[in-house]
Design a protein around this motif. Structure first.
Motif, PDB file in Angstrom:
ATOM      1  N   TRP A  70      67.320  82.071  63.271  1.00 32.19           N
ATOM      2  CA  TRP A  70      68.191  82.318  62.126  1.00 32.19           C
ATOM      3  C   TRP A  70      69.037  83.575  62.299  1.00 32.19           C
ATOM      4  O   TRP A  70      70.196  83.622  61.884  1.00 32.19           O
ATOM      5  CB  TRP A  70      67.337  82.451  60.865  1.00 32.19           C
ATOM      6  N   ALA A  71      68.502  84.609  62.915  1.00 30.24           N
ATOM      7  CA  ALA A  71      69.095  85.951  62.911  1.00 30.24           C
ATOM      8  C   ALA A  71      70.431  86.064  63.631  1.00 30.24           C
ATOM      9  O   ALA A  71      71.166  87.016  63.394  1.00 30.24           O
ATOM     10  CB  ALA A  71      68.106  86.950  63.504  1.00 30.24           C
ATOM     11  N   HIS A  72      70.784  85.142  64.475  1.00 30.03           N
ATOM     12  CA  HIS A  72      72.035  85.239  65.220  1.00 30.03           C
ATOM     13  C   HIS A  72      73.224  85.006  64.293  1.00 30.03           C
ATOM     14  O   HIS A  72      73.203  84.127  63.445  1.00 30.03           O
ATOM     15  CB  HIS A  72      72.044  84.240  66.376  1.00 30.03           C
ATOM     16  N   ARG A  75      74.233  87.740  59.452  1.00 26.84           N
ATOM     17  CA  ARG A  75      73.129  87.464  58.540  1.00 26.84           C
ATOM     18  C   ARG A  75      72.684  88.756  57.867  1.00 26.84           C
ATOM     19  O   ARG A  75      72.878  89.845  58.384  1.00 26.84           O
ATOM     20  CB  ARG A  75      71.933  86.876  59.295  1.00 26.84           C
ATOM     21  N   ARG A  76      72.035  88.598  56.698  1.00 32.17           N
ATOM     22  CA  ARG A  76      71.429  89.728  55.997  1.00 32.17           C
ATOM     23  C   ARG A  76      70.043  89.330  55.529  1.00 32.17           C
ATOM     24  O   ARG A  76      69.846  88.236  54.996  1.00 32.17           O
ATOM     25  CB  ARG A  76      72.268  90.134  54.791  1.00 32.17           C
ATOM     26  N   PHE A  77      69.087  90.234  55.729  1.00 32.84           N
ATOM     27  CA  PHE A  77      67.700  90.005  55.353  1.00 32.84           C
ATOM     28  C   PHE A  77      67.234  91.238  54.591  1.00 32.84           C
ATOM     29  O   PHE A  77      67.328  92.354  55.097  1.00 32.84           O
ATOM     30  CB  PHE A  77      66.856  89.808  56.616  1.00 32.84           C
ATOM     31  N   THR A  78      66.744  91.049  53.375  1.00 37.86           N
ATOM     32  CA  THR A  78      66.255  92.150  52.555  1.00 37.86           C
ATOM     33  C   THR A  78      64.803  91.894  52.196  1.00 37.86           C
ATOM     34  O   THR A  78      64.438  90.774  51.833  1.00 37.86           O
ATOM     35  CB  THR A  78      67.089  92.290  51.261  1.00 37.86           C
ATOM     36  N   MET A  79      63.991  92.941  52.309  1.00 39.58           N
ATOM     37  CA  MET A  79      62.582  92.886  51.907  1.00 39.58           C
ATOM     38  C   MET A  79      62.350  93.948  50.837  1.00 39.58           C
ATOM     39  O   MET A  79      62.910  95.037  50.910  1.00 39.58           O
ATOM     40  CB  MET A  79      61.658  93.210  53.076  1.00 39.58           C
ATOM     41  N   LEU A  80      61.497  93.615  49.878  1.00 38.85           N
ATOM     42  CA  LEU A  80      61.103  94.551  48.831  1.00 38.85           C
ATOM     43  C   LEU A  80      59.593  94.470  48.682  1.00 38.85           C
ATOM     44  O   LEU A  80      59.040  93.365  48.592  1.00 38.85           O
ATOM     45  CB  LEU A  80      61.781  94.188  47.509  1.00 38.85           C
ATOM     46  N   HIS A 103      69.301  96.008  62.513  1.00 39.93           N
ATOM     47  CA  HIS A 103      70.690  96.104  62.058  1.00 39.93           C
ATOM     48  C   HIS A 103      71.053  95.081  60.979  1.00 39.93           C
ATOM     49  O   HIS A 103      72.059  95.244  60.294  1.00 39.93           O
ATOM     50  CB  HIS A 103      71.652  95.988  63.246  1.00 39.93           C
ATOM     51  N   ILE A 104      70.248  94.038  60.785  1.00 40.19           N
ATOM     52  CA  ILE A 104      70.539  93.065  59.717  1.00 40.19           C
ATOM     53  C   ILE A 104      69.490  93.103  58.606  1.00 40.19           C
ATOM     54  O   ILE A 104      69.586  92.356  57.642  1.00 40.19           O
ATOM     55  CB  ILE A 104      70.654  91.623  60.259  1.00 40.19           C
ATOM     56  N   ILE A 105      68.485  93.980  58.751  1.00 40.97           N
ATOM     57  CA  ILE A 105      67.361  94.000  57.809  1.00 40.97           C
ATOM     58  C   ILE A 105      67.367  95.288  56.987  1.00 40.97           C
ATOM     59  O   ILE A 105      67.469  96.379  57.529  1.00 40.97           O
ATOM     60  CB  ILE A 105      66.019  93.879  58.559  1.00 40.97           C
ATOM     61  N   PRO A 168      60.462 101.733  58.095  1.00 46.80           N
ATOM     62  CA  PRO A 168      61.428 101.943  59.183  1.00 46.80           C
ATOM     63  C   PRO A 168      61.101 101.069  60.383  1.00 46.80           C
ATOM     64  O   PRO A 168      59.952 100.719  60.631  1.00 46.80           O
ATOM     65  CB  PRO A 168      61.280 103.433  59.508  1.00 46.80           C
ATOM     66  N   ALA A 169      62.143 100.731  61.137  1.00 48.22           N
ATOM     67  CA  ALA A 169      61.967  99.884  62.317  1.00 48.22           C
ATOM     68  C   ALA A 169      61.199 100.610  63.406  1.00 48.22           C
ATOM     69  O   ALA A 169      60.474  99.988  64.185  1.00 48.22           O
ATOM     70  CB  ALA A 169      63.324  99.430  62.847  1.00 48.22           C
ATOM     71  N   THR A 170      61.347 101.917  63.464  1.00 42.71           N
ATOM     72  CA  THR A 170      60.615 102.732  64.429  1.00 42.71           C
ATOM     73  C   THR A 170      60.112 103.967  63.710  1.00 42.71           C
ATOM     74  O   THR A 170      60.680 104.390  62.701  1.00 42.71           O
ATOM     75  CB  THR A 170      61.489 103.182  65.607  1.00 42.71           C
ATOM     76  N   THR A 171      59.059 104.527  64.237  1.00 42.72           N
ATOM     77  CA  THR A 171      58.563 105.785  63.687  1.00 42.72           C
ATOM     78  C   THR A 171      58.715 106.838  64.761  1.00 42.72           C
ATOM     79  O   THR A 171      58.237 106.692  65.877  1.00 42.72           O
ATOM     80  CB  THR A 171      57.088 105.663  63.243  1.00 42.72           C
TER      81      THR A 171
END
Length: 174
Positions: A70-72, A75-80, A103-105, A168-171
């Motif tokens: 899906w990600a290609h 696209r936008r993906f939001t989590m709460l 970059h899309i999340i 965060p994607a990285t710590t």
């Protein structure tokens, strides 16, 4: 295909059900099927929301593969969530995928919120699923415009006004 409850019927927009569901298995299968439909149909945006995501099948290979497909594209993906601790502990494949597609999340966190107040939902412009009682996995899904708009407004209120960036994607250590 999702195992439907007595009241749910297949939607006109594909294999996703419309109507009431009332079991953890049905809920989890709907999540799997929704991500597969998103990849197949090219949904532009997905929002998922839950206090902890502990019973979502996010770490399953089939879910991450569907999200990867899906990600290609644009696209936008939001989590709460209240907290992402359960996501990190239970869904390693998803955490790796999230790092790749940072970059899309957008991940939002509302740690002071009552876990019962945060909607347990999956929203897309085409179809929505909302667990009204996350403890018993009872909820509704559908394609009706009113249902999609109302859920989007509720989620926007949480994302914009009641949460801050989180997960965060990285710590980075100092």
């Amino acid at each position: 295909m999702t195992e439907l409850t007595e009241n749910a019927t297949p939607s006109p927009a594909g294999d996703l059900p419309v109507g009431r569901f009332s079991s953890r298995d049905a809920f989890q299968q709907m999540v799997r099927d929704a991500f597969a439909a998103a990849a197949r149909e090219g949904w532009q945006e997905i929002i998922i929301s839950d206090a902890h995501f502990h019973d979502w099948p996010l770490g399953e290979r089939s879910v991450v593969e569907a999200l990867q497909e899906w990600a290609h594209g644009s696209r936008r993906f939001t989590m709460l969530a209240c907290s992402y601790d359960d996501v990190i502990r239970r869904h390693a494949r998803f955490v790796r995928w999230r790092g790749t597609w940072d970059h899309i999340i957008s991940c939002r966190r509302s740690p002071a919120a009552d876990p019962l107040d945060i909607p347990s939902a999956l929203w897309s412009p085409q179809w929505v699923m909302h667990r009204l009682d996350p403890e018993r996995c009872v909820g509704v899904s559908g394609t009706e415009p009113d249902r999609r708009v109302l859920l989007r407004e509720t989620l926007n209120e949480w994302v914009r006004g009641k949460s801050a960036p989180g997960f965060p994607a990285t710590t980075l250590g100092l």
